[in-house]
Scaffold this active site. Structure first.
Site, mmCIF file in Angstrom:
data_model
loop_
_atom_site.group_PDB
_atom_site.id
_atom_site.type_symbol
_atom_site.label_atom_id
_atom_site.label_comp_id
_atom_site.label_asym_id
_atom_site.label_seq_id
_atom_site.Cartn_x
_atom_site.Cartn_y
_atom_site.Cartn_z
ATOM 1 N N PHE A 188 0.821 -1.222 0.000
ATOM 2 C CA PHE A 188 0.000 0.000 0.000
ATOM 3 C C PHE A 188 0.860 1.280 0.000
ATOM 4 N N LEU A 204 6.343 -10.071 -2.892
ATOM 5 C CA LEU A 204 4.955 -10.298 -3.321
ATOM 6 C C LEU A 204 4.282 -11.330 -2.423
ATOM 7 N N THR A 234 6.870 2.701 12.884
ATOM 8 C CA THR A 234 5.446 2.975 13.097
ATOM 9 C C THR A 234 5.223 3.593 14.470
ATOM 10 N N ASP A 235 4.112 4.317 14.635
ATOM 11 C CA ASP A 235 3.803 4.866 15.964
ATOM 12 C C ASP A 235 3.449 3.757 16.964
ATOM 13 N N GLU A 236 3.176 2.524 16.441
ATOM 14 C CA GLU A 236 2.809 1.439 17.362
ATOM 15 C C GLU A 236 3.965 1.021 18.262
ATOM 16 N N TYR A 284 3.209 -7.737 16.213
ATOM 17 C CA TYR A 284 3.573 -6.845 15.092
ATOM 18 C C TYR A 284 4.387 -5.665 15.613
ATOM 19 N N LYS A 323 8.318 -4.584 14.918
ATOM 20 C CA LYS A 323 8.690 -3.296 14.307
ATOM 21 C C LYS A 323 9.616 -2.502 15.242
ATOM 22 N N LYS A 366 -7.450 -3.864 6.254
ATOM 23 C CA LYS A 366 -7.321 -2.732 7.177
ATOM 24 C C LYS A 366 -8.659 -2.007 7.229
ATOM 25 N N PRO A 425 -17.704 -5.106 11.239
ATOM 26 C CA PRO A 425 -17.416 -5.533 12.626
ATOM 27 C C PRO A 425 -16.513 -4.537 13.370
ATOM 28 N N ARG A 442 -7.385 6.385 16.646
ATOM 29 C CA ARG A 442 -6.221 6.369 15.765
ATOM 30 C C ARG A 442 -6.054 7.764 15.169
ATOM 31 N N HIS A 476 -5.526 -4.801 22.463
ATOM 32 C CA HIS A 476 -5.892 -3.686 21.577
ATOM 33 C C HIS A 476 -5.449 -2.331 22.140
HETATM 34 P P1 NAD Z 1 1.516 -3.648 3.197
HETATM 35 O O1 NAD Z 1 1.211 -4.849 4.019
HETATM 36 O O2 NAD Z 1 0.457 -3.071 2.332
HETATM 37 O O3 NAD Z 1 2.781 -3.944 2.251
HETATM 38 C C1 NAD Z 1 3.931 -4.624 2.699
HETATM 39 C C2 NAD Z 1 4.767 -4.955 1.476
HETATM 40 O O4 NAD Z 1 5.957 -5.630 1.924
HETATM 41 C C3 NAD Z 1 4.078 -5.897 0.469
HETATM 42 O O5 NAD Z 1 4.300 -5.458 -0.853
HETATM 43 C C4 NAD Z 1 4.774 -7.240 0.710
HETATM 44 O O6 NAD Z 1 4.789 -8.088 -0.441
HETATM 45 C C5 NAD Z 1 6.165 -6.782 1.103
HETATM 46 N N1 NAD Z 1 6.874 -7.801 1.887
HETATM 47 C C6 NAD Z 1 6.412 -8.455 2.985
HETATM 48 N N2 NAD Z 1 7.335 -9.354 3.392
HETATM 49 C C7 NAD Z 1 8.392 -9.231 2.564
HETATM 50 C C8 NAD Z 1 9.660 -9.883 2.476
HETATM 51 N N3 NAD Z 1 10.008 -10.844 3.342
HETATM 52 N N4 NAD Z 1 10.506 -9.504 1.500
HETATM 53 C C9 NAD Z 1 10.165 -8.534 0.603
HETATM 54 N N5 NAD Z 1 8.974 -7.911 0.619
HETATM 55 C C10 NAD Z 1 8.101 -8.249 1.594
HETATM 56 O O7 NAD Z 1 2.079 -2.570 4.211
HETATM 57 P P2 NAD Z 1 1.883 -0.985 4.282
HETATM 58 O O8 NAD Z 1 0.640 -0.684 5.011
HETATM 59 O O9 NAD Z 1 2.126 -0.418 2.951
HETATM 60 O O10 NAD Z 1 3.102 -0.613 5.253
HETATM 61 C C11 NAD Z 1 4.394 -0.375 4.727
HETATM 62 C C12 NAD Z 1 5.350 -0.083 5.868
HETATM 63 O O11 NAD Z 1 4.889 1.052 6.595
HETATM 64 C C13 NAD Z 1 5.467 -1.200 6.888
HETATM 65 O O12 NAD Z 1 6.816 -1.281 7.291
HETATM 66 C C14 NAD Z 1 4.582 -0.755 8.038
HETATM 67 O O13 NAD Z 1 5.026 -1.300 9.249
HETATM 68 C C15 NAD Z 1 4.763 0.741 7.983
HETATM 69 N N6 NAD Z 1 3.650 1.549 8.487
HETATM 70 C C16 NAD Z 1 2.385 1.338 8.022
HETATM 71 C C17 NAD Z 1 1.344 2.182 8.445
HETATM 72 C C18 NAD Z 1 -0.065 1.990 7.947
HETATM 73 O O14 NAD Z 1 -0.960 2.660 8.441
HETATM 74 N N7 NAD Z 1 -0.335 1.134 6.981
HETATM 75 C C19 NAD Z 1 1.621 3.218 9.354
HETATM 76 C C20 NAD Z 1 2.942 3.392 9.814
HETATM 77 C C21 NAD Z 1 3.946 2.569 9.352
HETATM 78 O O1 DAU Z 2 -0.556 3.101 13.625
HETATM 79 C C1 DAU Z 2 0.121 2.599 12.516
HETATM 80 C C2 DAU Z 2 -0.345 1.192 12.217
HETATM 81 O O2 DAU Z 2 -1.667 1.305 11.686
HETATM 82 C C3 DAU Z 2 0.565 0.449 11.252
HETATM 83 O O3 DAU Z 2 1.826 0.298 11.848
HETATM 84 C C4 DAU Z 2 -0.035 -0.917 10.900
HETATM 85 O O4 DAU Z 2 0.763 -1.575 9.930
HETATM 86 C C5 DAU Z 2 -1.422 -0.703 10.328
HETATM 87 O O5 DAU Z 2 -2.029 -1.958 10.056
HETATM 88 C C6 DAU Z 2 -2.286 0.088 11.306
HETATM 89 O O6 DAU Z 2 -2.565 -0.702 12.490
HETATM 90 P P1 DAU Z 2 -4.021 -0.709 13.173
HETATM 91 O O7 DAU Z 2 -4.151 -1.942 13.968
HETATM 92 O O8 DAU Z 2 -4.293 0.587 13.852
HETATM 93 O O9 DAU Z 2 -4.942 -0.779 11.831
HETATM 94 P P2 DAU Z 2 -6.274 -1.614 11.497
HETATM 95 O O10 DAU Z 2 -6.815 -1.043 10.220
HETATM 96 O O11 DAU Z 2 -6.064 -3.071 11.588
HETATM 97 O O12 DAU Z 2 -7.243 -1.178 12.682
HETATM 98 C C7 DAU Z 2 -7.570 0.188 12.915
HETATM 99 C C8 DAU Z 2 -8.504 0.244 14.116
HETATM 100 O O13 DAU Z 2 -9.754 -0.360 13.738
HETATM 101 C C9 DAU Z 2 -8.015 -0.551 15.308
HETATM 102 O O14 DAU Z 2 -8.378 0.120 16.501
HETATM 103 C C10 DAU Z 2 -8.759 -1.887 15.215
HETATM 104 C C11 DAU Z 2 -10.071 -1.471 14.577
HETATM 105 N N1 DAU Z 2 -10.716 -2.492 13.709
HETATM 106 C C12 DAU Z 2 -9.975 -3.035 12.706
HETATM 107 C C13 DAU Z 2 -10.525 -3.978 11.876
HETATM 108 C C14 DAU Z 2 -9.726 -4.603 10.758
HETATM 109 C C15 DAU Z 2 -12.045 -2.841 13.920
HETATM 110 O O15 DAU Z 2 -12.722 -2.306 14.829
HETATM 111 N N2 DAU Z 2 -12.594 -3.780 13.099
HETATM 112 C C16 DAU Z 2 -11.894 -4.374 12.084
HETATM 113 O O16 DAU Z 2 -12.451 -5.258 11.380
#
Ligand code: NAD
Ligand code: DAU
Length: 344
Positions: free
Chosen positions: A16, A40, A130-132, A155, A159, A194, A210, A219, A281
């Site tokens: 993403f 992939l 990540t902020d997590e 997770y 990280k 997500k 859900p 968040r 959570h």
């Molecule tokens: P995503 O799950 O959409 O994408 C992860 C990508 O990494 C995919 O293309 C996957 O194929 C690749 N990947 C996974 N394992 C791999 C491996 N062993 N070797 C090579 N490639 C691999 O994730 P995202 O939401 O785009 O997040 C990207 C980064 O940003 C992550 O490091 C995540 O921790 C961080 N992050 C995400 C968020 C968020 O809200 N989504 C917020 C803060 C930080």
């Molecule tokens: O804060 C950054 C993080 O945000 C990233 O590091 C993670 O990679 C990314 O997945 C995201 O984590 P969250 O756990 O916050 O995202 P998620 O979309 O899974 O959930 C967002 C909030 O919604 C969380 O409080 C859980 C809730 N949730 C999620 C799902 C999937 C629900 O209530 N129902 C659901 O079905």
């Protein structure tokens, strides 16, 4: 770092945020080349990068970041000037079911990339954290870069380890490491597990969404384009060894998000159901982004209401994209677009 003619290796660029970042960079930096290295996994989708796949400044290598030999081979062939590591297992719920995979990819994979970056002498290595890593907040306060690291899910713990490993490579080996810790991203091409794309696709199918627990978890949401701009700025102008928080300044409860999505989709609250909570959570995340604002003059630009409305519209008008994810068809794109082409 000089911006001219830079070759950037992006790990995890088919996911993403990585794919949005690559499209952003190829637009904003005409003299740059981007080498995308991605395993992939289920989360990697080459359709996210279809519009740049023929760009001569873009190249793709399918490889696992844990595979030291493959990664060394790519570094010696491509000789990147800088690295941004997005590659990770990213879904908290999946980490509760299978922590081992998260430890392998997120920690050992990061170590492999750090070693390769060190050996090849890159001028910048940016670890996308990540902020997590900070854990959970009560009703008041924000995470600053100096807040204690108290991750609560497998997770987040993986990280945090990767984040600290990157720091250690700066301290021990002098690798020019930068670290960003961003809050929750939303936007196009997010895997529909997500909350935002998951709920939009469920509502499109007339199903109920859900909400975990009491739905009052908070968040801080940021548009993925604002995150891309922040990553670009840190890569170019950040101080090696430093951590930069990135946030949207936009705290919302999950119930608020759900109600906004219900309203955007013309549904009422009968389409919302409360389900058992996620174990461990985190209650609330909120980001103090003073450092990146003051040092690098970076601040989010996309207002949430507009960004969310655009995002909902994107999923509704790109139904074939998420249908291909649901059916699994997207996992054949590599064979169809790369393997067969190479054979022809
Ligand atoms: P995503 O799950 O959409 O994408 C992860 C990508 O990494 C995919 O293309 C996957 O194929 C690749 N990947 C996974 N394992 C791999 C491996 N062993 N070797 C090579 N490639 C691999 O994730 P995202 O939401 O785009 O997040 C990207 C980064 O940003 C992550 O490091 C995540 O921790 C961080 N992050 C995400 C968020 C968020 O809200 N989504 C917020 C803060 C930080
Ligand atoms: O804060 C950054 C993080 O945000 C990233 O590091 C993670 O990679 C990314 O997945 C995201 O984590 P969250 O756990 O916050 O995202 P998620 O979309 O899974 O959930 C967002 C909030 O919604 C969380 O409080 C859980 C809730 N949730 C999620 C799902 C999937 C629900 O209530 N129902 C659901 O079905």
């Amino acid at each position: 770092m000089g911006a001219d003619g830079l070759k950037l290796l992006v790990a995890g660029g088919a996911g993403f945020i990585g794919s949005n970042f690559i499209r952003h960079i190829l637009k904003s930096r005409p003299a740059w080349q981007v080498v995308n290295v991605d395993k992939l996994t289920y989360a990697g989708n080459l359709a996210n990068l279809k519009e740049v796949s023929e760009d001569p400044r873009y190249r793709f290598h399918r490889a696992d970041i844990c595979d030291a030999e493959a990664i060394a081979g790519i570094f010696s062939k491509e000789k990147p000037d800088a690295v941004v590591n997005f590659a990770a297992e990213t879904h908290v719920d999946r980490s509760i079911d299978d922590p081992g995979l998260f430890l392998r990819t997120n920690i050992l994979g990061t170590q492999v990339l750090l070693d390769a970056a060190r050996r090849s002498g890159v001028s910048r290595y940016l670890q996308i954290s990540t902020d997590e890593v900070y854990g959970s907040l009560g009703p008041a306060g924000k995470f600053s870069e100096d807040s204690p690291l108290k991750p609560n899910s497998p997770y987040a713990a993986s990280k945090t380890s990767a984040d600290l490993l990157a720091r250690a490579y700066f301290k021990t080996y002098g690798l020019p490491v930068l670290i960003t810790r961003c809050s929750n991203n939303y936007g196009p091409y997010q895997f529909p597990e997500k909350i935002i794309p998951f709920f939009v696709t469920l509502l499109r199918e007339g199903k109920a969404v859900p909400v975990y627990g009491d739905g009052k978890n908070v968040r801080d949401w940021i548009h993925v384009d604002d995150h891309s701009r922040a990553v670009e700025a840190v890569l170019l102008r950040g101080r090696p060894g430093e951590v930069y928080n990135v946030g949207g300044g936009n705290e919302r409860t999950n119930i608020e998000i759900t109600k906004m999505l219900l309203s955007a989709m013309g549904k009422d609250t009968s389409h919302m159901k409360f389900v058992p909570d996620r174990p461990g959570h985190d209650r609330r995340y909120a980001i103090d982004d003073t450092r990146i604002r003051t040092e690098l003059c970076v601040a989010p630009q996309v207002p949430f209401e507009r960004g969310l409305a655009d995002t909902v519209r994107w999923y509704l008008s790109n139904e074939p994209w998420w249908r291909a994810v649901q059916s699994g068809e997207y996992q054949s794109f590599y064979d169809r677009w790369y393997v067969r082409k190479a054979r022809a």
